[in-house]
Design a protein around this motif. Structure first.
Motif, mmCIF file in Angstrom:
data_model
loop_
_atom_site.group_PDB
_atom_site.id
_atom_site.type_symbol
_atom_site.label_atom_id
_atom_site.label_comp_id
_atom_site.label_asym_id
_atom_site.label_seq_id
_atom_site.Cartn_x
_atom_site.Cartn_y
_atom_site.Cartn_z
ATOM 1 N N LEU A 128 0.809 -1.212 0.000
ATOM 2 C CA LEU A 128 0.000 0.000 0.000
ATOM 3 C C LEU A 128 0.846 1.267 0.000
ATOM 4 C CD1 LEU A 128 -2.705 -1.137 2.597
ATOM 5 C CD2 LEU A 128 -3.040 -0.825 0.138
ATOM 6 N N GLY A 129 2.172 1.095 0.036
ATOM 7 C CA GLY A 129 3.056 2.254 0.022
ATOM 8 C C GLY A 129 3.154 2.970 1.352
ATOM 9 N N ALA A 130 2.786 2.311 2.461
ATOM 10 C CA ALA A 130 2.859 2.936 3.778
ATOM 11 C C ALA A 130 4.279 2.835 4.327
ATOM 12 C CB ALA A 130 1.879 2.263 4.738
ATOM 13 N N SER A 131 4.694 3.822 5.094
ATOM 14 C CA SER A 131 6.036 3.829 5.679
ATOM 15 C C SER A 131 5.963 3.493 7.163
ATOM 16 C CB SER A 131 6.682 5.204 5.488
ATOM 17 O OG SER A 131 5.909 6.211 6.132
ATOM 18 N N GLY A 132 7.115 3.168 7.751
ATOM 19 C CA GLY A 132 7.184 2.900 9.187
ATOM 20 C C GLY A 132 7.001 1.459 9.563
ATOM 21 N N PHE A 133 6.973 0.563 8.566
ATOM 22 C CA PHE A 133 6.772 -0.852 8.857
ATOM 23 C C PHE A 133 8.003 -1.695 8.503
ATOM 24 C CE2 PHE A 133 2.537 0.841 8.624
ATOM 25 C CZ PHE A 133 1.795 0.106 9.532
ATOM 26 N N ASP A 134 9.150 -1.061 8.360
ATOM 27 C CA ASP A 134 10.346 -1.783 7.931
ATOM 28 C C ASP A 134 11.107 -2.349 9.128
ATOM 29 O OD1 ASP A 134 10.827 0.760 8.786
ATOM 30 O OD2 ASP A 134 12.463 1.150 7.377
ATOM 31 N N PHE A 135 10.428 -3.189 9.921
ATOM 32 C CA PHE A 135 11.060 -3.815 11.077
ATOM 33 C C PHE A 135 11.866 -5.031 10.628
ATOM 34 C CE2 PHE A 135 7.163 -1.895 12.841
ATOM 35 C CZ PHE A 135 7.740 -1.075 13.804
ATOM 36 N N ASP A 136 13.049 -5.179 11.206
ATOM 37 C CA ASP A 136 13.873 -6.344 10.920
ATOM 38 C C ASP A 136 13.574 -7.438 11.943
ATOM 39 O OD1 ASP A 136 15.731 -8.054 9.874
ATOM 40 O OD2 ASP A 136 17.458 -7.094 10.854
ATOM 41 N N GLY A 137 12.320 -7.887 11.957
ATOM 42 C CA GLY A 137 11.922 -8.942 12.872
ATOM 43 C C GLY A 137 11.284 -8.415 14.138
ATOM 44 N N PRO A 138 10.732 -9.317 14.958
ATOM 45 C CA PRO A 138 10.022 -8.913 16.180
ATOM 46 C C PRO A 138 10.923 -8.255 17.224
ATOM 47 C CG PRO A 138 10.262 -11.300 16.062
ATOM 48 C CD PRO A 138 10.675 -10.775 14.732
ATOM 49 N N GLU A 139 12.235 -8.538 17.166
ATOM 50 C CA GLU A 139 13.148 -7.881 18.103
ATOM 51 C C GLU A 139 13.111 -6.368 17.917
ATOM 52 O OE1 GLU A 139 14.839 -11.947 17.002
ATOM 53 O OE2 GLU A 139 13.931 -10.234 15.966
ATOM 54 N N ALA A 140 13.036 -5.942 16.644
ATOM 55 C CA ALA A 140 12.990 -4.511 16.354
ATOM 56 C C ALA A 140 11.675 -3.895 16.814
ATOM 57 C CB ALA A 140 13.195 -4.275 14.855
ATOM 58 N N VAL A 141 10.597 -4.665 16.766
ATOM 59 C CA VAL A 141 9.314 -4.174 17.264
ATOM 60 C C VAL A 141 9.408 -3.907 18.754
ATOM 61 C CG1 VAL A 141 6.871 -4.724 17.586
ATOM 62 C CG2 VAL A 141 8.024 -5.361 15.457
ATOM 63 N N LEU A 142 10.011 -4.832 19.507
ATOM 64 C CA LEU A 142 10.170 -4.632 20.942
ATOM 65 C C LEU A 142 11.054 -3.429 21.235
ATOM 66 C CD1 LEU A 142 9.431 -5.658 23.750
ATOM 67 C CD2 LEU A 142 11.415 -7.162 23.661
ATOM 68 N N ASP A 143 12.060 -3.202 20.397
ATOM 69 C CA ASP A 143 12.905 -2.013 20.575
ATOM 70 C C ASP A 143 12.086 -0.737 20.422
ATOM 71 O OD1 ASP A 143 15.118 -3.591 20.996
ATOM 72 O OD2 ASP A 143 15.850 -3.450 18.929
ATOM 73 N N GLU A 144 11.159 -0.722 19.461
ATOM 74 C CA GLU A 144 10.317 0.470 19.308
ATOM 75 C C GLU A 144 9.347 0.611 20.473
ATOM 76 O OE1 GLU A 144 6.804 1.844 16.388
ATOM 77 O OE2 GLU A 144 8.790 1.799 15.436
ATOM 78 N N ILE A 145 8.835 -0.514 20.953
ATOM 79 C CA ILE A 145 7.963 -0.457 22.136
ATOM 80 C C ILE A 145 8.716 0.167 23.304
ATOM 81 C CG2 ILE A 145 6.778 -1.869 23.863
ATOM 82 C CD1 ILE A 145 6.052 -3.805 21.592
ATOM 83 N N ALA A 146 9.988 -0.200 23.469
ATOM 84 C CA ALA A 146 10.793 0.356 24.563
ATOM 85 C C ALA A 146 10.950 1.866 24.417
ATOM 86 C CB ALA A 146 12.163 -0.317 24.595
ATOM 87 N N GLN A 147 10.954 2.365 23.182
ATOM 88 C CA GLN A 147 11.031 3.813 22.962
ATOM 89 C C GLN A 147 9.686 4.492 23.185
ATOM 90 O OE1 GLN A 147 13.229 5.047 19.303
ATOM 91 N NE2 GLN A 147 13.516 2.852 18.993
ATOM 92 N N ALA A 148 8.612 3.805 22.830
ATOM 93 C CA ALA A 148 7.282 4.412 22.893
ATOM 94 C C ALA A 148 6.648 4.311 24.272
ATOM 95 C CB ALA A 148 6.363 3.753 21.861
ATOM 96 N N VAL A 149 6.999 3.281 25.043
ATOM 97 C CA VAL A 149 6.347 3.006 26.325
ATOM 98 C C VAL A 149 7.395 3.066 27.435
ATOM 99 C CG1 VAL A 149 4.977 1.357 27.641
ATOM 100 C CG2 VAL A 149 4.676 1.537 25.162
ATOM 101 N N PRO A 150 7.366 4.086 28.277
ATOM 102 C CA PRO A 150 8.374 4.199 29.338
ATOM 103 C C PRO A 150 8.456 2.964 30.234
ATOM 104 C CG PRO A 150 7.117 6.236 29.142
ATOM 105 C CD PRO A 150 6.448 5.234 28.258
ATOM 106 N N GLN A 151 7.319 2.278 30.436
ATOM 107 C CA GLN A 151 7.317 1.102 31.313
ATOM 108 C C GLN A 151 8.110 -0.062 30.719
ATOM 109 O OE1 GLN A 151 4.719 2.872 30.312
ATOM 110 N NE2 GLN A 151 3.072 2.982 31.830
ATOM 111 N N TYR A 152 8.399 -0.033 29.406
ATOM 112 C CA TYR A 152 9.144 -1.091 28.727
ATOM 113 C C TYR A 152 10.567 -0.657 28.361
ATOM 114 C CZ TYR A 152 5.279 -4.392 27.844
ATOM 115 O OH TYR A 152 4.276 -5.314 27.962
ATOM 116 N N ALA A 153 11.002 0.502 28.831
ATOM 117 C CA ALA A 153 12.262 1.076 28.357
ATOM 118 C C ALA A 153 13.472 0.175 28.616
ATOM 119 C CB ALA A 153 12.490 2.447 29.008
#
Length: 378
Positions: A148-173
């Motif tokens: 669909l041409g959307a950006s922001g979904f170029d994660f290199d696996g679920p590890e990278a998703v957790l890294d973004e969660i740690a940035q977005a959610v202080p409780q997971y930092a």
């Protein structure tokens, strides 16, 4: 992390400008305000039935798609112009989909899961499906976003998703996939006489995980906490037993004066359990207990230790021995079954996807009557 339609990651509310701004800066994209209000699952199905929702993407199955708890989901799905489903089985929703993406099951995926005690644990891939191009929900979402041409979904696996969660959610930092793996500890397999959860029973390296809040790398996690220093209590609405309808005491002529409350436990070492061979299967067997208040036992003419049968208004019967307990709730007969019996019931199910349609712990109108001793022991 998206479990509630009106909430953003980290307990932020979509209606609050400051909450949206914090994540807009991270994601580099605007977040729509709460106008109109985002739809919860039940509301989304209702909107689909009205023609207000034209298309859906459904990831996985849900037990409530078929039991009426979400309304007439079949009518909702059939009202859509376009339905996409990602699932490992040809489920209720997948049978009505325009496009079905084969989904990987949990043994074929890696990533993390967070349980009800806030414990984040790693999920390591244990199997590879070479027969089907099955993909995780993350991979399916990434492929759709790229198409669909959307950006922001170029994660290199679920590890990278957790890294973004740690940035977005202080409780997971302080949580990362690498840390969860590194902190796993060798654990001896316990004796079969002392059953423990399967992640311990069948593993010699156990990742106990980290409980959020974990605000920084190296932080041990927080087993017990209240977000603002004190517990936040919320009133619960009391919903009394219906006094009308097919299952009410009045319509049954008072023949089912009690409620049967069923529960499940992992182990009760004080009660004798045996394993019986049933064809090619091992079956857990033990004598059940029906716990009654003394007044209910007296009205039924039953004594402590006597064999009894609980017969529900739906026609089901459960046989066991009475346990009279002064602290039991009057008007309720309670019993517990072992998880092993639950697994056997699943195995015997004729439903094509029994894991999503397990028998519920329903509270049912019932009566208690004497039974033969031989029947209780069978």
């Amino acid at each position: 992390m998206g479990a509630e339609a009106r909430m953003l990651p980290g307990h932020r509310h979509v209606a609050h400008a400051q909450d949206r701004a914090a994540l807009e800066a991270l994601w580099g994209a605007p977040i729509p305000a709460d106008d109109p209000a985002p739809l919860r699952v039940r509301e989304a199905f209702a909107a689909a039935r009205k023609g207000e929702v034209k298309a859906m993407l459904i990831l996985g199955d849900h037990v409530h798609y078929e039991d009426g708890a979400l309304g007439d989901t079949a009518a909702a799905l059939e009202s859509l112009d376009f339905l996409v489903v990602s699932d490992a089985f040809l489920s209720h929703a997948a049978q009505r989909a325009n496009v079905v993406f084969p989904a990987a099951v949990f043994t074929e995926k890696r990533g993390t899961f967070t349980n009800m005690e806030r414990r984040v644990q790693p999920l390591r891939q244990a199997a590879v499906n070479r027969a089907v191009d099955a993909r995780s929900d993350l991979e399916t979402l990434q492929a759709l976003a790229n198409a669909l041409g959307a950006s922001g979904f170029d994660f290199d696996g679920p590890e990278a998703v957790l890294d973004e969660i740690a940035q977005a959610v202080p409780q997971y930092a302080g949580v990362s996939y690498r840390r969860l793996i590194d902190e796993a500890v060798p654990t001896l397999k316990p004796s079969n006489d002392n059953p423990l959860p399967t992640q311990v029973l069948y593993s010699n390296v156990v990742a106990m995980g980290i409980q959020w809040p974990c605000p920084a790398p190296g932080h041990p996690g927080t087993p017990h906490f209240a977000p603002e220093g004190r517990a936040q209590l919320a009133p619960a609405e009391w919903r009394p037993r219906p006094r009308h309808g097919a299952d009410s005491p009045e319509s049954q002529g008072g023949r089912f004066p009690l409620l049967l409350a069923q529960g499940r436990v992992l182990a009760q070492p004080e009660r004798e359990v045996s394993i019986r061979r049933n064809g090619g299967l091992n079956q857990v067997a033990r004598e059940e207990e029906l716990t009654l208040h003394p007044a209910d036992a007296a009205r039924a003419g039953l004594a402590d230790g006597q064999a009894a049968r609980a017969v529900t208004a739906q026609g089901a019967a459960l046989v066991g021995r009475v346990r009279v307990a002064p602290d039991a709730l009057e008007g309720v007969a309670s019993t517990t079954t072992l998880f092993g019996e639950y697994a056997a019931a699943l195995d015997a199910s004729e439903h094509p996807d029994p894991m999503n349609h397990a028998p519920r712990l329903a509270v049912l109108p019932t009566r208690i009557e004497p039974a033969e001793h031989e029947e209780a022991a069978s």
